[in-house]
Write an enzyme that holds these catalytic residues in place. Structure first.
Site, PDB file in Angstrom:
ATOM      1  N   TYR A 143       9.170  -5.049  -2.330  1.00 48.17           N
ATOM      2  CA  TYR A 143       8.200  -6.138  -2.208  1.00 48.17           C
ATOM      3  C   TYR A 143       8.750  -7.341  -2.978  1.00 48.17           C
ATOM      4  CZ  TYR A 143       3.549  -8.406  -2.755  1.00 48.17           C
ATOM      5  OH  TYR A 143       2.491  -9.278  -2.770  1.00 48.17           O
ATOM      6  N   LYS A 173       9.213  -6.333   2.210  1.00 50.18           N
ATOM      7  CA  LYS A 173       8.079  -7.253   2.338  1.00 50.18           C
ATOM      8  C   LYS A 173       8.517  -8.537   1.656  1.00 50.18           C
ATOM      9  CE  LYS A 173       3.161  -7.888   1.234  1.00 50.18           C
ATOM     10  NZ  LYS A 173       3.089  -9.075   0.391  1.00 50.18           N
ATOM     11  N   VAL A 216       3.052  -8.746   6.586  1.00 45.85           N
ATOM     12  CA  VAL A 216       2.032  -8.226   5.678  1.00 45.85           C
ATOM     13  C   VAL A 216       1.325  -9.423   5.071  1.00 45.85           C
ATOM     14  CG1 VAL A 216       1.549  -6.795   3.653  1.00 45.85           C
ATOM     15  CG2 VAL A 216       3.550  -6.300   5.082  1.00 45.85           C
TER      16      VAL A 216
END
Length: 320
Positions: A143, A173, A216
């Site tokens: 992330y 992400k 996302v």
């Protein structure tokens, strides 16, 4: 390493953690929340305990309970449940990763530790590797959110040779506006079947052109249907319509950003649109003001975002 699940793609809602007025987690509405995402927004993948979910404001015990509730309530309804297990403590992160595997999550994600920071790629990889090893049967996602972590290691650099160190690595992400870095992540890893998930909702169309395989974001909780229409237009190569959808979404995001837009305001908008009480945020965040909620509601109505009616070329242009 091959995983039986199909690659994570399409829209992934960064879930909100519903709370009561006294700051306790309101588990009772999560089942209703799942049904709302699937039926009203057409979103069947979720990212739990991330930024939008105030994951780092929750205790380890609370994070475990939230993860369990989403996995349980999402069973046979959601396609994939990804649990964010990043923490400042390696031991806590490993505990959360192991727990995610035990409860049947579909993958784990980790941010860079952001107090005592890793300043080189190798140090960051070493941390991520230890977390991933705690859940060796789960797909692992990094992330990347440098604006909040302060860790400026470029994602493109991190991905170079990452499978040699983290064999469960499945994707990224990418929550940053650096499209050069994002584009090079895609360009230099074409031979890999990585999931390139973009995390800046108002720039998603640009990332799709660059090769994003999914997204996302927090707005997919309440603008999922509209964003899915943009994805469908893009897939059909109707780029003019896709751009209209992106501009319409931008009109709303641009409006609320000027008012002050963050996790607190996201909770207020989701309560407004879904009818499910998300409650206040946890300190140090402050509850969104009535003025913000009223202004956001008026803007949503002006853009036809509260009616769930399909957007056509005509009223897209008319949206203000």
């Amino acid at each position: 390493m091959a995983f039986p699940k199909k690659k994570l793609q399409g829209l992934v809602a960064a879930t909100i953690t519903p709370m009561t007025e006294d700051g306790e987690i309101n588990f009772s509405v999560i089942g209703q929340y799942v049904d709302y995402l699937v039926k009203e927004q057409g979103v069947k993948n979720i990212f739990v305990n991330g930024t939008t979910g105030e994951g780092l404001s929750l205790s380890v015990s609370e994070r475990r309970q939230v993860a369990e509730e989403w996995v349980t309530k999402g069973k046979d309804k959601l396609d994939q449940v990804i649990i964010h297990v990043g923490a400042l403590s390696l031991k806590e992160s490993q505990e959360l990763a192991q727990h995610a595997a035990e409860i049947g999550a579909d993958g784990i994600a980790v941010i860079a530790p952001f107090f005592l920071k890793p300043w080189t790629k190798d140090i960051l990889i070493n941390f991520l590797k230890e977390v991933a090893a705690a859940a060796p049967a789960l797909p692992f996602y990094y992330y990347h959110i440098p604006a909040l972590t302060g860790v400026k290691i470029r994602a493109e650099e991190l991905l170079d040779g990452i499978l040699d160190k983290i064999p469960t690595f499945q994707g990224l992400k990418f929550s940053d506006t650096d499209l050069l870095d994002f584009g090079q992540c895609v360009d230099q890893n074409r031979q890999q079947q990585f999931a390139f998930l973009f995390g800046v909702d108002e720039q998603l169309l640009s990332a799709l052109v660059m090769g994003a395989t999914g997204a996302v974001g927090s707005t997919y909780n309440y603008l999922g249907k509209k964003t899915n229409q943009m994805l469908e237009a893009f897939e059909r190569k109707d780029f003019s319509l896709a751009l209209n959808y992106q501009f319409c979404i931008q009109r709303f995001i641009n409006f609320v950003v000027k008012l002050g837009f963050g996790v607190s305001q996201t909770k207020a908008i989701m309560t407004l649109v879904s009818g499910i009480s998300m409650g206040p945020p946890r300190l140090p965040l402050q509850k969104a003001s009535r003025e913000f909620t009223d202004s956001a509601e008026a803007k949503l109505k002006s853009l036809d975002f509260l009616s769930f009616t399909d957007l056509k070329d005509g009223n897209l242009e008319a949206g203000s």
